[in-house]
Enzyme design. Structure first.
Site, PDB file in Angstrom:
ATOM      1  CG  LEU A 348      -2.013  -1.038   1.275  1.00 34.75           C
ATOM      2  CD1 LEU A 348      -2.677  -1.020   2.631  1.00 34.75           C
ATOM      3  CD2 LEU A 348      -3.030  -0.758   0.189  1.00 34.75           C
ATOM      4  N   GLY A 351       7.549   3.951   3.809  1.00 32.19           N
ATOM      5  CA  GLY A 351       8.206   5.170   4.266  1.00 32.19           C
ATOM      6  C   GLY A 351       9.324   4.785   5.202  1.00 32.19           C
ATOM      7  N   GLY A 352       9.771   5.771   5.966  1.00 31.41           N
ATOM      8  CA  GLY A 352      10.890   5.524   6.861  1.00 31.41           C
ATOM      9  C   GLY A 352      10.611   4.428   7.863  1.00 31.41           C
ATOM     10  CG  ASP A 468       6.085  11.292  11.872  1.00 29.17           C
ATOM     11  OD1 ASP A 468       6.225  12.444  11.408  1.00 29.17           O
ATOM     12  OD2 ASP A 468       6.506  10.277  11.311  1.00 29.17           O
TER      13      ASP A 468
END
Ligand code: NAG
Ligand code: NAG
Ligand code: NAG
Ligand code: NAG
Ligand code: NAG
Ligand code: NAG
Ligand code: NAG
Ligand code: NAG
Ligand code: NAG
Length: 679
Positions: A348, A351-352, A468
């Site tokens: 999907l 990221g990090g 975040d």
């Protein structure tokens, strides 16, 4: 041979080379009558047949058999180890057919008793505390019949070279070659049959070879060949011999003959002239007994595994109601099955913090999003795991629900509710591949995220700091409600191995300025990031837009500029085509600016933010722009806390005019560069 003095005593030969004192040769064709020339320790004994038995079938015992005097294995002048060669005949007879342990080793050690050494996996050579210590000076070739995972054993039938550690420096499955055939023939060490082993060390080429064979002829190709200079591992004088041990499973370890030589090839042993193992007496009866026992064991094992499979199958059924009561631990197999083996097709996003896959839980067919995080940091993982329990109990309609987790080594898998409409950033920034969110939808998303964040900050039993907040972490459910994802993860990632990723404390453009100074996460830092989110939802662009004109690089500064010019609505997303509620849009932009205040104390709390958004509270008419207090003080920050406070008050008593007119291009530039510095 003329140069050598040969002493022959009852099958025991001792060669002394009068000219080369370092050269020593031992030869035992059977061990009868050589009790003075073999030093025994532990369970080891010499049987009347001449066979040396290192251990019997008692569990957790060890046995040592060493040549009584140390042998020179190193040239003291050069410090270089000498070449040596040895061969011996052995047999391992397990207590139960095919079940026995732990094996034995040919060893060179600083003592012949090896005090402190343990049986079982330590083979009577070392113990848990000195295993792997360079000061041990224990060199061994192990013939291991039990697989110990803690010692990285490759299987339960291998040969290994151990230098000061039972974690072998080199190991191979036990086997042998026949000349002219390059296939390794399997050889079971614990078959009870006599096996011959040769160990040759060449100190010129620094090569240590181990060769096995079930017959007397030495194969040309060795089973294991390892390049090593033994000089640093050896003492000048070493005791040479054997060590064996048993654990919960036991074997008798037998030696029928041994030949050893320094500086040349050891004499070969002749299998036919060696004493042979006593044939078990009640052969037929015991075979019958064994097969009966085997049948019972088999039936038992089959029923046990059938039961285990049944249990496991049952465990795999995930009832829908189970998902409501809190996070659960998923079997790894379920999650691989759910994602069909983590196929790229089902990815999907990534990221990090890891990759996210779509999957369907087996049986219940619930769609889920599975986040796979590889984290090197064991500590971070442990802390996170201890929090999963509480994080999983967070329930709010604007949070993405954590359903469960699974850990496999350093892989952490987190299972979340599946959000069919993906993440918010896709709708805001990407060229309009997807539909354009209307203002009503955007306002609804903002209100949802605000109430989810308020829940995290104030309404749950503990304060949870998200750390975040950003468009990519806002997910949209089937009705386009905004839901916050990834809460609690930041803490885990903080411990991550890659310090260069900004994700460890947040994301560029969403980081509150004080974070770079204190590094301490606070709820007001979350508010700062939420402010950036408000602005990007209204303006339809990222907080930092590298493609923009330099003066428009930073979204907050751009909005401030338009605000000062009295043209705030110029910043609104063009994709909306002017279709929005102006009052609400101004409120969102103003609130975004308030949340983006440099001073954490000047930012509203999430409770205030929610009240502003619900229209329960009016926003202040005036705002204090960034650098406002800098202008007044003429300095660059470092003021005392008390004076700082005055400025916070000045924001309420609306000194905006004064501050605004006082600010210069230089101040704006200073603000800009400090923003860049923050990143
Ligand atoms: C042991 O070896 C020595 C030679 O080093 C020999 O004189 C002695 O007889 C041997 N003893 C036995 C019991 O074999
Ligand atoms: C095995 O050796 C141990 C230790 O020497 C001893 O106590 C035990 O009696 C022996 N067992 C048998 C069956 O010989
Ligand atoms: C050690 O090596 C040196 C140089 O190679 C040699 O002269 C000497 O004889 C050796 N000593 C022993 C004890 O082997
Ligand atoms: C481990 O063996 C060493 C000797 O090699 C000994 O000094 C030490 O006490 C032993 N440790 C334990 C815990 O038995
Ligand atoms: C290795 O052994 C030495 C002496 O026994 C000891 O001083 C040292 O701490 C040990 N090293 C480790 C890493 O255990
Ligand atoms: C053998 O393994 C140990 C670690 O188990 C390592 O410290 C040592 O350097 C290795 N030696 C060689 C020659 O590979
Ligand atoms: C080598 O040994 C394997 C296993 O015993 C056998 O199948 C194969 O035919 C042999 N190859 C040759 C060239 O003899
Ligand atoms: C040797 O053993 C390995 C595993 O232990 C097995 O995969 C292989 O088939 C065996 N080879 C022969 C020739 O029996
Ligand atoms: C070790 O084995 C290799 C390959 O099997 C062989 O080339 C080498 O001569 C052997 N070395 C010794 C010291 O036996």
């Amino acid at each position: 041979m003329a140069a050598k003095l040969i002493i022959l005593v009852w099958g025991f030969y001792f060669f002394v080379d009068p000219f080369l004192c370092q050269s020593q040769e031992l030869y035992f064709n059977g061990f009868q009558h050589s009790s003075n020339n073999i030093s025994l320790n532990g369970a080891a004994e010499i049987q009347s047949s001449g066979i040396l038995r290192l251990t019997n079938e008692t569990f957790r015992i060890l046995g040592h058999a060493f040549y009584p005097s140390p042998i020179r294995l190193k040239n003291s002048t050069t410090g270089k180890s000498l070449s040596f060669s040895t061969n011996f005949a052995f047999a391992i007879v397990p207590e139960f057919w095919k079940l026995g342990g732990h094996g034995f080793a040919f060893a060179m050690a600083p003592s012949k008793e090896l005090p402190g050494a343990l049986p079982s996996q330590y083979l009577g050579l070392l113990n848990a505390s000195d295993n792997g210590n360079f000061t041990d000076h224990v060199i061994a070739v192990e013939f291991d019949t039990v697989r110990d995972f803690e010692l990285d054993d490759i299987n339960d039938n291998h040969v290994g070279i151990d230098l000061n550690s039972l974690i072998s420096n080199a190991s191979v499955p036990a086997g042998y070659f026949t000349d002219g055939n390059s296939t390794l023939h399997n050889l079971s060490l614990k078959s009870g049959r006599t096996i011959l082993a040769w160990i040759d060390y060449d100190s010129v080429n620094n090569e240590l070879n181990v060769t096995l064979s079930p017959s007397s002829t030495k194969p040309r190709k060795s089973t294991l060949s390892f390049n090593v200079d033994l000089s640093p591992y050896l003492d000048e004088f070493m005791y040479v011999g054997f060590s064996a041990s048993t654990g919960l499973l036991a074997s008798s370890h037998y030696l029928m003959g041994w030949s050893f030589k320094v500086g040349g090839e050891a004499l070969s042993l002749d299998l036919s002239s060696l004493p042979s193992l006593p044939v078990p007496k009640k052969t037929n009866l015991s075979i019958l007994g064994l097969s009966m026992a085997a049948i019972f064991v088999l039936i038992f094992a089959v029923s046990i595994s059938a039961y285990a499979i049944w249990q496991w199958k049952n465990r795999n059924v995930i009832e829908p109601w189970e998902l409501d009561i809190g996070p659960r631990r998923f079997p790894y197999g379920d999650l691989t099955k759910a994602t069909k083996g983590f196929r790229d097709k089902d990815l999907l996003g990534f990221g990090g913090s890891g990759r996210v896959y779509k999957g369907f839980l087996p049986k219940s067919d619930t769609p889920v999003a599975i986040k796979r995080i590889s984290n090197e940091s064991k500590q971070g993982l442990r802390e996170f795991m201890s929090e999963i329990e509480s994080i999983g109990r967070l329930h709010h309609r604007n949070l993405v629900q954590l359903l469960g987790w699974c850990r496999r080594q350093n892989d952490l898998l987190l299972v979340y509710d599946f959000m069919p409409n993906g993440s918010l950033d896709k709708y805001l920034f990407d060229e309009p591949k997807k539909m354009i969110l209307s203002w009503a939808q955007r306002f609804n998303i903002i209100k949802g995220v605000a109430s989810g964040l308020l829940y995290l900050h104030e309404e749950w039993e503990q304060t949870v700091i998200h750390r975040d907040i950003k468009a990519a972490n806002v997910l949209l459910d089937a009705d386009f409600n905004g839901r916050l994802g990834d809460f609690g993860l930041a803490k885990l990632l903080k411990h991550g191995s890659n310090p260069s990723t900004t994700r460890v404390v947040g994301t560029m453009g969403y980081l509150a300025p004080e974070l770079t100074k204190t590094g301490k996460p606070t709820t007001s830092a979350d508010v700062f990031a939420f402010g950036a989110l408000l602005l990007e939802v209204a303006c339809g662009r990222r907080p930092i837009e590298p493609k923009a004109m330099p003066e428009d690089l930073i979204l907050v500064d751009l909005v401030w500029d338009r605000w000062r010019e009295g043209a705030i609505l110029d910043v609104m997303d063009r994709k909306l085509m002017g279709e929005y509620d102006e009052m609400a849009a101004v409120a969102v932009l103003k609130l975004g600016l308030m949340c983006s205040a440099d001073d954490p104390l000047a930012r509203p709390t999430m409770r205030q933010v929610v009240r502003y958004l619900q229209g329960e509270m009016d926003l202040p008419e005036m705002l204090i722009p960034p650098g406002g207090y800098n202008v007044k003080k003429g300095g660059s920050g470092g003021e005392a806390g008390g004076e700082f406070k005055d400025d916070v008050h000045s924001y309420q008593s609306s000194h905006f005019e004064k501050a605004s007119t006082g600010s210069t291009i230089a101040d704006i530039e200073a603000g800009l560069s400090s923003s860049i510095y923050i990143r």
